[in-house]
Scaffold this motif. Sequence first.
Motif, mmCIF file in Angstrom:
data_model
loop_
_atom_site.group_PDB
_atom_site.id
_atom_site.type_symbol
_atom_site.label_atom_id
_atom_site.label_comp_id
_atom_site.label_asym_id
_atom_site.label_seq_id
_atom_site.Cartn_x
_atom_site.Cartn_y
_atom_site.Cartn_z
ATOM 1 N N SER A 1 2.384 -8.499 -15.161
ATOM 2 C CA SER A 1 1.532 -7.793 -16.119
ATOM 3 C C SER A 1 0.248 -7.343 -15.429
ATOM 4 N N MET A 2 -0.328 -6.282 -15.955
ATOM 5 C CA MET A 2 -1.599 -5.815 -15.421
ATOM 6 C C MET A 2 -2.671 -6.878 -15.629
ATOM 7 N N GLU B 1 -13.739 -7.091 -2.905
ATOM 8 C CA GLU B 1 -14.744 -6.095 -2.533
ATOM 9 C C GLU B 1 -14.657 -4.846 -3.391
ATOM 10 N N LYS B 2 -13.425 -4.461 -3.764
ATOM 11 C CA LYS B 2 -13.211 -3.263 -4.586
ATOM 12 C C LYS B 2 -12.188 -3.570 -5.662
ATOM 13 N N HIS B 3 -12.220 -2.741 -6.689
ATOM 14 C CA HIS B 3 -11.247 -2.829 -7.780
ATOM 15 C C HIS B 3 -10.570 -1.478 -7.908
ATOM 16 N N GLY B 4 -9.294 -1.509 -8.125
ATOM 17 C CA GLY B 4 -8.569 -0.253 -8.303
ATOM 18 C C GLY B 4 -8.825 0.331 -9.678
ATOM 19 N N SER B 5 -8.488 1.587 -9.816
ATOM 20 C CA SER B 5 -8.575 2.237 -11.120
ATOM 21 C C SER B 5 -7.501 1.643 -12.032
ATOM 22 N N SER C 1 -5.045 3.188 -13.438
ATOM 23 C CA SER C 1 -3.718 3.678 -13.039
ATOM 24 C C SER C 1 -3.232 2.991 -11.766
ATOM 25 N N THR C 2 -4.132 2.706 -10.839
ATOM 26 C CA THR C 2 -3.759 1.983 -9.620
ATOM 27 C C THR C 2 -3.294 0.571 -9.947
ATOM 28 N N ASN C 3 -4.037 -0.106 -10.812
ATOM 29 C CA ASN C 3 -3.662 -1.470 -11.189
ATOM 30 C C ASN C 3 -2.328 -1.494 -11.925
ATOM 31 N N ILE C 4 -2.063 -0.483 -12.730
ATOM 32 C CA ILE C 4 -0.771 -0.388 -13.420
ATOM 33 C C ILE C 4 0.347 -0.200 -12.407
ATOM 34 N N LYS C 5 0.141 0.689 -11.423
ATOM 35 C CA LYS C 5 1.155 0.909 -10.385
ATOM 36 C C LYS C 5 1.459 -0.383 -9.629
ATOM 37 N N ALA D 1 0.832 -1.212 0.000
ATOM 38 C CA ALA D 1 0.000 0.000 0.000
ATOM 39 C C ALA D 1 0.864 1.259 0.000
ATOM 40 N N HIS D 2 1.856 1.305 0.862
ATOM 41 C CA HIS D 2 2.732 2.485 0.920
ATOM 42 C C HIS D 2 3.502 2.662 -0.384
ATOM 43 N N ALA D 3 3.932 1.568 -0.973
ATOM 44 C CA ALA D 3 4.722 1.640 -2.205
ATOM 45 C C ALA D 3 3.929 2.208 -3.378
ATOM 46 N N VAL D 4 2.630 1.952 -3.397
ATOM 47 C CA VAL D 4 1.819 2.399 -4.533
ATOM 48 C C VAL D 4 0.855 3.530 -4.177
ATOM 49 N N GLY D 5 0.943 4.030 -2.957
ATOM 50 C CA GLY D 5 0.131 5.177 -2.568
ATOM 51 C C GLY D 5 -1.312 4.879 -2.229
ATOM 52 N N LEU D 6 -1.561 3.699 -1.668
ATOM 53 C CA LEU D 6 -2.914 3.327 -1.257
ATOM 54 C C LEU D 6 -2.939 3.054 0.239
#
Length: 79
Positions: free
Chosen positions: A53-54, A35-39, A41-45, A18-23
Amino acid sequence: MSLKDERKKKKLSQIELAHAVGLSQSMIQQMESGEKHGSVSTNIKIANYLGVSMESILSGLKNTESNKHIPVQREEVAR
């Protein structure tokens, strides 16, 4: 492979990822549980950070979600 599997393979905690990718750790947990899916850009990060791979991140999320929901079969109504 799921997001959780990829994270564990790299020996990372949810907090470290989480800290590494800003979440938040909570968001990582919710993504791992389906429960949730990232955007996009979040999934790419996340994919870039884990070195995968994404598509592998997304396929893991889809598998988690499909295992979570059981389709309801509808009874056919007599006409």
